[in-house]
Scaffold this active site. Structure first.
Site, short mmCIF file in Angstrom:
data_model
loop_
_atom_site.label_atom_id
_atom_site.label_comp_id
_atom_site.label_asym_id
_atom_site.label_seq_id
_atom_site.Cartn_x
_atom_site.Cartn_y
_atom_site.Cartn_z
N SER A 294 0.81 -1.21 0.00
CA SER A 294 0.00 0.00 0.00
C SER A 294 0.85 1.27 0.00
O SER A 294 1.55 1.55 -0.96
CB SER A 294 -0.93 -0.06 1.22
OG SER A 294 -1.92 0.90 1.18
N ASP A 305 10.57 5.18 -9.88
CA ASP A 305 10.18 5.72 -11.18
C ASP A 305 10.95 6.99 -11.54
O ASP A 305 11.16 7.30 -12.71
CB ASP A 305 8.69 6.00 -11.22
CG ASP A 305 7.86 4.74 -11.47
OD1 ASP A 305 8.47 3.67 -11.54
OD2 ASP A 305 6.63 4.85 -11.57
N LYS A 319 -0.56 -4.03 -3.57
CA LYS A 319 -1.86 -3.45 -3.29
C LYS A 319 -1.94 -2.06 -3.90
O LYS A 319 -1.29 -1.14 -3.42
CB LYS A 319 -2.13 -3.36 -1.79
CG LYS A 319 -3.50 -2.75 -1.49
CD LYS A 319 -3.73 -2.56 -0.01
CE LYS A 319 -5.10 -1.94 0.22
NZ LYS A 319 -5.22 -0.56 -0.33
#
Length: 550
Positions: A294, A305, A319
């Site tokens: 999460s 990223d 999740k």
């Protein structure tokens, strides 16, 4: 004690949500009205005509729970008592055994033992299944959230005897846990590894996490921090805003950190970096594993990223669904999935699921173990259709967790039945406490750093510990003892250090424990060896970073 798999990212009131949903007009409203009328009719018929007395409130709760099982695995319902208990984990303390759990298909799974809590101390692990508590079954049709709370919570200092089923261990394990006040701190450790490398361990994203993190980071910077290890292993998530705030401290400019996409624009949101962060320059390594979920995945995904951090460890939980908590009129709470979140590159890290088949979803970690994924990166298969690019052009994949840049297998080299039994009966902890109390005046004369560098658990001390174990009915095995000896010695030293120096702390940190144990942690050791890659990554040099499986 309840698992909080939600990412609390939105603050819409129940009125706004219900108004927008129930009064949208057209055929949907007509169908909904018919369904509501049918349900009310059946409930009234039962109440007025059924041959025996019934508890209507229990029937309603049960029907809601069964209805939600037809949806995704993270939409959930809590009655008033359960909702109060669930909220307490992120914003206040409580007395209990200190585990985050998930109840599905009449089985109680341990998501994670809370750091510093009594369950962690005795060796309860992520993925354990709780079979019985004080002789009462927690497996089968009678297993409910209310029953779990009733059995696991209680007066501080009282005993809880549990039978545990653990993946990879043939025999069930017995644990005795003393209930205690569960720590509300979420930053477990913050210390300097050497003159340049700092280590911060974040166990969950609660209301105070960002404040704790800033304090820890500021303290480390004041003592020379140049390189950072951020440990998110076993962190099940929590408040999205706390997670993005931490990412913002490490990512410069106004770069995208995460975005959400719902059924319509009501639940669409972009979160960007917006402040001058405290550590926007300097190599960063993030540690993750299958227990990182999460909000943890939001932080790891944003840093990966933007090529801001090297991610080390094992594939995260996966999740990528956002739940909004909606408090109902009677104090109960619906946690409704209202959107999916995406990392800056556009990937969803939500692992696959089928509506209404949550039992398969909850078996995912067991399947990973059985497939060998915990021990070999080659066991992980990526969907070529879910290929994305980082800001610098590196390949990453969506569709099921954050894959680390550097894979490190689970280390089971110290595991043995004897070690599990020592944990289950608190032998190491109790011996360490006894030794600390008997030798506190002598130990306190030295600073912890001297203790860390010079103190050794002697053969005589180990013999005394083994005698304590034998008295408790744990038979020593030469093979098991030889296998587990390094971790037994380290755990004993760590616990003694924690009792002597940690009890004086007011910041909730368990630095003494982590400073002793981390050098035996293969993921931690590998991370310290990877700073050349992390430094190259920060500079935009990817020539030596052939680390993402193609």
């Amino acid at each position: 004690m309840v698992r909080l798999p939600i990412v609390l990212s939105l603050t819409l009131s129940a009125g706004l949500l219900l108004g927008a949903t129930f009064f949208s007009g057209g055929k949907k409203l007509t169908d909904l009205a018919k369904g509501y009328a049918k349900y009310r009719e059946i409930l009234m018929l039962i109440e007025n005509n059924y041959v025996d007395s019934v508890n209507t409130e229990e029937l309603v709760d049960y029907s809601i729970e069964k209805m939600l099982e037809k949806l995704d695995p993270h939409t959930s319902y809590f009655n008033a008592d359960e909702a109060l208990a669930a909220r307490s984990q992120l914003d206040s303390g409580f007395d209990g055994i200190g585990v985050e759990f998930n109840l599905y298909n009449d089985t109680v799974f341990v998501v994670s033992p809370l750091s510093g809590g009594p369950s962690e101390k005795v060796g309860i692990q992520s993925g354990d299944r709780i079979l019985t508590v004080n002789g009462e079954s927690l497996s089968g049709p009678g297993a409910t959230n209310a029953k779990v709370y009733k059995l696991l919570r209680g007066k501080r200092g009282s005993e809880v005897n549990m039978k545990i089923q653990r993946v990879g261990v043939e025999e069930n394990l017995n644990f005795t846990v003393l209930r205690d006040r569960i720590p509300t701190y979420s930053v477990d450790a913050a210390y300097m590894v050497d003159e340049e490398i700092g280590y911060i361990k974040v166990s969950r994203f609660s209301e105070t996490t960002y404040t704790e993190f800033k304090s820890a980071l500021s303290s480390l910077k004041a003592t020379g921090l140049k390189k950072l290890v951020l440990d998110l292993r076993g962190n099940p998530g929590g408040y999205m805003e706390r997670a993005t705030s931490i990412a913002d401290e490490l990512i410069a400019g106004n770069k995208l950190l995460v975005y959400t996409d719902g059924k319509d624009s009501r639940f669409d949101r972009q979160t960007r970096a917006r402040i001058p962060g405290m550590f926007e320059e300097g190599p960063v390594i993030v540690l993750v594993d299958e227990g990182s979920a999460s909000a943890s995945e939001i932080v790891a995904g944003a840093l990966q990223d933007h090529d801001r951090a090297l991610v080390v460890g094992r594939r995260t939980f996966g999740k990528g669904l956002v739940q909004m908590p909606i408090k109902l009129s009677d104090g109960s709470e619906l946690r409704l999935t209202i959107s999916r979140y995406y990392t800056p590159s556009g990937r969803s890290i939500q692992k696959p699921y089928e509506l209404g088949k949550g039992e398969n979803y909850n078996e995912d970690l067991t399947k990973r173990f059985n497939s060998g994924e915990y021990f070999s990166a080659d066991s992980i298969k990526f969907d070529p259709n879910l290929r994305y690019k980082t800001e610098g052009g590196r390949t990453v994949y969506g569709g099921g967790g954050i894959m680390p840049d550097v894979f490190v297998p689970r280390d089971t080299s110290y595991n043995s039945k004897y070690l599990f039994e020592l944990y289950s009966k608190n032998i190491i902890r109790e011996y360490a406490l006894k030794y600390a109390n008997a030798n506190s005046k002598q130990l306190e004369k030295q600073p912890f750093k001297q203790y860390l560098d010079t103190f050794t658990v002697t053969d005589a001390m180990l013999d005394d510990l083994i005698k304590d174990a034998t008295k408790a009915g744990i038979k020593p095995s030469d093979k098991d003892l030889s296998r587990s000896r390094p971790i037994i010695l380290a755990q004993t030293k760590a616990m003694i250090g924690r009792y002597i120096w940690g009890r004086e702390r007011k910041d909730g940190l368990s630095n003494e424990l982590f400073q002793v144990l981390n050098p035996l942690d293969n993921v931690y050791r590998e991370a310290l060896n990877q700073f050349s890659k992390a430094s190259a990554l920060e500079k935009g040099d990817f020539s030596s970073l052939n680390v993402i499986p193609k």
